[in-house]
Structure formats: structure tokens, C-alpha cells
Design a protein around this motif. Structure first.
Motif, mmCIF file in Angstrom:
data_model
loop_
_atom_site.group_PDB
_atom_site.id
_atom_site.type_symbol
_atom_site.label_atom_id
_atom_site.label_comp_id
_atom_site.label_asym_id
_atom_site.label_seq_id
_atom_site.Cartn_x
_atom_site.Cartn_y
_atom_site.Cartn_z
ATOM 1 N N VAL A 9 -15.981 -17.776 28.450
ATOM 2 C CA VAL A 9 -14.635 -18.271 28.788
ATOM 3 C C VAL A 9 -15.253 -18.343 29.970
ATOM 4 O O VAL A 9 -16.086 -18.298 31.219
ATOM 5 N N THR A 10 -15.007 -19.975 30.595
ATOM 6 C CA THR A 10 -15.269 -20.756 31.706
ATOM 7 C C THR A 10 -14.776 -20.405 32.952
ATOM 8 O O THR A 10 -13.508 -19.765 32.488
ATOM 9 N N GLU A 12 -13.554 -22.443 35.315
ATOM 10 C CA GLU A 12 -11.521 -23.191 35.741
ATOM 11 C C GLU A 12 -11.383 -22.769 34.540
ATOM 12 O O GLU A 12 -10.520 -22.762 34.851
ATOM 13 N N ASN A 13 -11.289 -22.393 33.462
ATOM 14 C CA ASN A 13 -10.172 -21.758 32.109
ATOM 15 C C ASN A 13 -10.332 -20.200 32.925
ATOM 16 O O ASN A 13 -8.323 -20.046 32.695
ATOM 17 N N ARG A 14 -10.932 -19.990 33.532
ATOM 18 C CA ARG A 14 -9.906 -18.317 34.262
ATOM 19 C C ARG A 14 -9.438 -18.594 35.294
ATOM 20 O O ARG A 14 -8.488 -18.337 35.805
ATOM 21 N N ARG A 16 -7.008 -21.719 35.427
ATOM 22 C CA ARG A 16 -5.934 -21.935 34.879
ATOM 23 C C ARG A 16 -5.170 -21.442 34.735
ATOM 24 O O ARG A 16 -4.257 -21.046 35.062
ATOM 25 N N LYS A 65 -2.536 -21.648 26.770
ATOM 26 C CA LYS A 65 -3.577 -22.121 27.003
ATOM 27 C C LYS A 65 -2.763 -23.812 27.094
ATOM 28 O O LYS A 65 -3.387 -24.316 28.027
ATOM 29 N N ILE A 70 -6.013 -25.458 28.875
ATOM 30 C CA ILE A 70 -6.875 -25.163 28.804
ATOM 31 C C ILE A 70 -7.526 -25.674 26.916
ATOM 32 O O ILE A 70 -6.517 -25.940 25.991
ATOM 33 N N GLU A 72 -10.279 -24.965 23.901
ATOM 34 C CA GLU A 72 -11.330 -25.205 23.096
ATOM 35 C C GLU A 72 -11.949 -25.651 22.637
ATOM 36 O O GLU A 72 -11.073 -26.821 21.930
#
Length: 72
Positions: A9-10, A12-14, A16, A65, A70, A72
Motif C-alpha cells: 500500500v503506497t 499516496e494511497n494511505r 488519500r 477507493k 485509488i 490498484e
């Protein structure tokens, strides 16, 4: 051991997801500001039980998401 997020999990996604949570709880889209959040047909616990019965967690994850941007 240092604090670490889930592998894969990047950052950036965290970020977001945290911004989405912030917006839903404190921002202009906070449930507390919406008239739909008012409940006059029973106890709050009864409302929670009904919501849990009807809740589709996997669909909500997919929607969150999408709202957070996000991919994936």
C-alpha cells in the motif's frame, strides 16, 4: 520494530484514504451536517443493528477507493 503500513500500500494511497475520512467526518461532507443523519424512529442502537444487517463491506471498500482516487 518501526511502525509500518501494510506491504504493497503506497504512501499516496494511505494519504488519500486519510483525506477521505477527514472529509467524511470533519469536512463539508460530514454526516453530522446532513439532514439524513437525523434519526427519529427508534434508538441509535436499533439503527446500528439495521445498518450492520444491510451493510455490504466489500462494496463500501470499492466505493471508498473510487472516491479517494485509488487505482490498484
Amino acid at each position: 520494530m518501526p511502525n509500518r503500513g501494510k506491504k504493497g500500500v503506497t504512501v499516496e494511497n494511505r494519504r488519500r484514504v486519510l483525506r477521505l475520512i477527514e472529509n467524511m467526518t470533519m469536512g463539508r461532507n460530514a454526516v453530522g451536517y446532513l439532514s439524513e443523519s437525523l434519526h427519529g424512529a427508534g434508538s441509535p442502537q436499533a439503527q446500528r443493528v439495521l445498518i450492520q444487517r444491510l451493510f455490504d463491506l466489500e462494496n463500501k471498500k470499492r466505493l471508498a477507493k473510487h472516491l479517494a482516487g485509488i487505482v490498484e
